[in-house]
Design an enzyme around this catalytic site. Structure first.
Site, mmCIF file in Angstrom:
data_model
loop_
_atom_site.group_PDB
_atom_site.id
_atom_site.type_symbol
_atom_site.label_atom_id
_atom_site.label_comp_id
_atom_site.label_asym_id
_atom_site.label_seq_id
_atom_site.Cartn_x
_atom_site.Cartn_y
_atom_site.Cartn_z
ATOM 1 N N ASP A 13 85.178 64.870 43.964
ATOM 2 C CA ASP A 13 85.373 63.755 43.027
ATOM 3 C C ASP A 13 84.173 63.523 42.119
ATOM 4 O O ASP A 13 83.911 62.398 41.678
ATOM 5 C CB ASP A 13 85.703 62.446 43.784
ATOM 6 N N LYS A 16 84.850 66.908 38.138
ATOM 7 C CA LYS A 16 85.085 68.311 37.750
ATOM 8 C C LYS A 16 86.206 68.418 36.722
ATOM 9 O O LYS A 16 86.119 69.182 35.760
ATOM 10 C CB LYS A 16 85.457 69.157 38.986
ATOM 11 N N GLY A 40 92.293 66.074 43.603
ATOM 12 C CA GLY A 40 92.804 65.065 42.674
ATOM 13 C C GLY A 40 91.833 65.014 41.517
ATOM 14 O O GLY A 40 90.716 64.509 41.658
ATOM 15 N N HIS A 41 92.198 65.615 40.408
ATOM 16 C CA HIS A 41 91.299 65.670 39.248
ATOM 17 C C HIS A 41 91.924 64.838 38.139
ATOM 18 O O HIS A 41 93.009 65.154 37.657
ATOM 19 C CB HIS A 41 91.124 67.126 38.768
ATOM 20 N N GLN A 224 87.319 70.082 45.530
ATOM 21 C CA GLN A 224 86.391 69.551 46.535
ATOM 22 C C GLN A 224 84.939 69.787 46.074
ATOM 23 O O GLN A 224 84.686 69.677 44.887
ATOM 24 C CB GLN A 224 86.651 70.175 47.925
HETATM 25 P P1 GDP Z 1 87.175 65.477 40.412
HETATM 26 O O1 GDP Z 1 88.020 65.518 41.638
HETATM 27 O O2 GDP Z 1 85.824 66.077 40.615
HETATM 28 O O3 GDP Z 1 87.871 66.046 39.199
HETATM 29 O O4 GDP Z 1 86.906 63.934 40.106
HETATM 30 P P2 GDP Z 1 88.019 62.782 40.148
HETATM 31 O O5 GDP Z 1 88.896 62.954 38.960
HETATM 32 O O6 GDP Z 1 88.650 62.682 41.482
HETATM 33 O O7 GDP Z 1 87.096 61.500 40.030
HETATM 34 C C1 GDP Z 1 86.299 61.270 38.914
HETATM 35 C C2 GDP Z 1 86.807 59.991 38.208
HETATM 36 O O8 GDP Z 1 85.813 59.515 37.362
HETATM 37 C C3 GDP Z 1 88.025 60.223 37.339
HETATM 38 O O9 GDP Z 1 88.808 59.059 37.364
HETATM 39 C C4 GDP Z 1 87.443 60.454 35.952
HETATM 40 O O10 GDP Z 1 88.316 60.038 34.902
HETATM 41 C C5 GDP Z 1 86.248 59.539 35.994
HETATM 42 N N1 GDP Z 1 85.070 59.999 35.243
HETATM 43 C C6 GDP Z 1 84.598 61.252 35.031
HETATM 44 N N2 GDP Z 1 83.411 61.212 34.390
HETATM 45 C C7 GDP Z 1 83.132 59.899 34.201
HETATM 46 C C8 GDP Z 1 82.009 59.209 33.620
HETATM 47 O O11 GDP Z 1 81.039 59.781 33.163
HETATM 48 N N3 GDP Z 1 82.075 57.836 33.619
HETATM 49 C C9 GDP Z 1 83.138 57.146 34.137
HETATM 50 N N4 GDP Z 1 83.108 55.825 34.093
HETATM 51 N N5 GDP Z 1 84.187 57.775 34.700
HETATM 52 C C10 GDP Z 1 84.175 59.134 34.740
HETATM 53 P P1 IMO Z 2 88.657 66.925 44.628
HETATM 54 O O1 IMO Z 2 89.032 68.315 44.180
HETATM 55 C C1 IMO Z 2 87.245 64.349 47.851
HETATM 56 C C2 IMO Z 2 88.330 65.546 51.945
HETATM 57 C C3 IMO Z 2 89.297 64.645 52.710
HETATM 58 C C4 IMO Z 2 88.810 64.885 54.136
HETATM 59 C C5 IMO Z 2 88.429 66.360 54.123
HETATM 60 C C6 IMO Z 2 89.523 67.287 54.655
HETATM 61 O O2 IMO Z 2 89.445 65.833 43.996
HETATM 62 O O3 IMO Z 2 87.186 66.731 44.561
HETATM 63 P P2 IMO Z 2 91.856 68.127 53.690
HETATM 64 O O4 IMO Z 2 93.066 67.367 53.258
HETATM 65 O O5 IMO Z 2 91.264 68.996 52.649
HETATM 66 O O6 IMO Z 2 92.087 68.856 54.976
HETATM 67 O O7 IMO Z 2 90.769 66.968 54.045
HETATM 68 O O8 IMO Z 2 88.169 66.692 52.770
HETATM 69 N N1 IMO Z 2 88.829 66.010 50.634
HETATM 70 C C7 IMO Z 2 88.390 65.544 49.455
HETATM 71 N N2 IMO Z 2 87.500 64.565 49.170
HETATM 72 N N3 IMO Z 2 87.800 65.072 46.861
HETATM 73 C C8 IMO Z 2 88.664 66.077 47.127
HETATM 74 O O9 IMO Z 2 89.127 66.906 46.178
HETATM 75 C C9 IMO Z 2 89.027 66.321 48.482
HETATM 76 N N4 IMO Z 2 89.859 67.205 49.087
HETATM 77 C C10 IMO Z 2 89.719 67.000 50.401
HETATM 78 O O10 IMO Z 2 89.163 63.302 52.314
HETATM 79 O O11 IMO Z 2 87.628 64.147 54.373
HETATM 80 MG MG MG Z 3 89.041 64.203 42.894
#
Ligand code: GDP
Ligand code: IMO
Ligand code: MG
Length: 441
Positions: A13, A16, A40-41, A224
């Site tokens: 999270d 990416k 979850g991106h 991840q």
């Molecule tokens: P990922 O799994 O690495 O793709 O990250 P996620 O999408 O799960 O979580 C990142 C969250 O932060 C998302 O809701 C993005 O829209 C948001 N985001 C990304 N970069 C920034 C930033 O620089 N500032 C803010 N406020 N939100 C951001």
């Molecule tokens: P992105 O790509 C954050 C965590 C779960 C749990 C552990 C194992 O959005 O960064 P799993 O379902 O993979 O067997 O769970 O890994 N986990 C994540 N945490 N971002 C993710 O993906 C994750 N994918 C799995 O919360 O602790």
């Molecule tokens: Mg994510």
């Protein structure tokens, strides 16, 4: 042209999806190489929100090929539902996607087993996403998995399911006291899904090697992050794949030599969802500030993310493991308004000061953070587009991160949208990184 990778350097999270969506204007091909629908991106484009679980985040851009590589575990139902959702929003996913025939399928019994294992009385729950990831990879390693090639061949699918469902049902009912699945139903559902996916299934390794030979720019999108890697993360509180640079070659079917440029994505603080050690975790109003300001709730499960300070030993360990060329530092805007901002610079473990991340998870569990505080910034930085316009304290914080991690920044992000971004070198974007140094150097 050598490929570029975008890898999470913390516990997932990191942002990416935003970074991949942003820089893939330069891509020909965008590839997921590991994991599954546990990712979850979230990507925001012109105020519209798109959440990706399986599809690569390059799918929003026209004319790019998006690939799900052989290292994934793909839930066919989830993939089709995502394809349908994006298609309804006017994105022609089917013409932009290829799926590896050697990728494994997440079957309904994998999700059942994931839930039952997490709920069992003995053992510590990992806090998985419940997407069947661990059981699907376990079947792959057991050589009992069902690959995409099997899913689209009626006889093979039936034979593989007959062998699996009977065995899994015994496990589900006798070990976990769960409910057995109906073989015919599992087969009928899987076959119907496979028929829809069949036109996309191919030898993606060959496709990628040919694209690289042709000088195409290939981007690898990690899911991840390093600390959730099954071999190098906080085992057993990890996911079930190699969720860092080290997983790319095997998961995509290309030689490691092909990866020329590596971007590590970090938040300016840390978050973690699920169980497991997290030395820099905060439990006070500062954690609330980060969680509320950063919208730190899981995109896959909606769970509140645990929040803490940026952990230098963790990021340095990730950088040493993956040899990042540059960092993308996200969410600097979220820290606005904090009187002071912290960095965990080392740990105290059993009375000793330790400044390198220890790979033995039990030591990480006992690690007490050694925190250095720096002056914060009150200004809202989300509209800043030039590094020189960032408050001095914010620039100094970025400098501290880069010099301590040992990797220069390449991208700074101050908001979720594409526009809320600064590149160290706007002309070169993702080309050769500039030499190490801080923001103001
Ligand atoms: P990922 O799994 O690495 O793709 O990250 P996620 O999408 O799960 O979580 C990142 C969250 O932060 C998302 O809701 C993005 O829209 C948001 N985001 C990304 N970069 C920034 C930033 O620089 N500032 C803010 N406020 N939100 C951001
Ligand atoms: P992105 O790509 C954050 C965590 C779960 C749990 C552990 C194992 O959005 O960064 P799993 O379902 O993979 O067997 O769970 O890994 N986990 C994540 N945490 N971002 C993710 O993906 C994750 N994918 C799995 O919360 O602790
Ligand atoms: Mg994510």
């Amino acid at each position: 042209m050598p490929a570029t990778s975008v890898i999470g350097a913390q516990w997932g999270d990191e942002g990416k999806g935003k970074i991949i969506d942003l820089i893939t204007d330069q891509a020909d091909v965008v590839v997921r190489f590991q994991g599954g629908a546990n990712a979850g991106h979230t990507v925001i484009v012109e105020g519209n929100k798109f959440v990706f679980h399986l599809l690569p985040s390059g799918v929003l851009r026209e004319g790019k090929l998006n690939v799900l590589g052989g290292g994934l575990v793909i839930d066919p139902a989830q993939l089709l539902s995502e394809i349908d959702q994006f298609t309804e929003r006017g994105i022609d996913v089917m013409s932009r996607l290829a799926v590896a025939g050697n990728a494994h399928c997440v079957m309904p019994y994998h999700k059942t087993l994931d839930a039952l294992r997490e709920g069992r009385k003995a053992g510590v729950p990992i806090g998985t996403t419940g997407r069947g990831i661990g059981p699907a990879y376990a079947d792959k390693a057991h050589r009992a998995g069902i690959r995409m090639y099997d899913l689209i061949d009626e006889q093979r699918l039936r034979a593989r399911l007959e062998a699996n469902v009977e065995e899994k049902n015994r496990f589900i009912t006798q070990v976990y006291e769960g409910e057995a699945l109906d073989l015919e139903q599992v087969f009928a559902d899987a076959w119907a899904l496979g028929q829809r996916l069949a036109p996309l299934v191919t030898d993606t390794g060959r496709v990628l090697r040919a694209a690289l030979d042709d000088g195409k720019h290939v981007f690898f999108e990690g899911a991840q992050g390093v600390m959730l890697d099954i071999d190098h993360g906080t085992y057993p509180f990890v996911t079930s794949s190699n969720s860092d640079t080290l997983g790319i070659a095997a998961g995509a079917g290309v030689s490691p030599r092909r990866i020329g440029h590596q971007i590590g994505v970090v938040k300016a603080y840390c978050t973690r969802v699920g169980a497991g050690p997290f030395p820099s975790e905060l439990f006070d109003a500062q954690a609330d500030h980060l969680r509320e300001g950063g919208g730190e709730f899981g995109a896959t499960t909606g769970r509140p993310r645990r929040c803490g300070w940026f952990d230098v030993p963790v990021a340095r360990y990730a950088a040493q493991l993956c040899e990042f060329d540059g960092l993308a530092i996200t969410k600097l805007d979220v820290m606005s308004g904090m009187p002071e901002v912290g960095l965990v610079t080392a740990y105290e473990i059993d009375g000793e000061t330790v400044d390198e991340y220890p790979v033995d998870t039990t030591l990480v569990e006992r690690a007490k953070p050694i925190i250095e505080m720096f002056p914060g910034w009150t200004e809202n930085v989300s509209a800043v587009r030039d590094v020189a316009d960032l408050p001095e304290t914010c620039r100094a914080f970025v400098d501290e991160i880069c010099s301590r991690v040992g990797v220069p920044w390449e991208i700074l992000s101050v908001g979720p949208g594409r526009e809320s971004t600064m590149f160290r070198n706007p002309a070169r974007r993702t080309a050769d990184p500039t030499p190490a140094g801080g923001v103001s150097s």
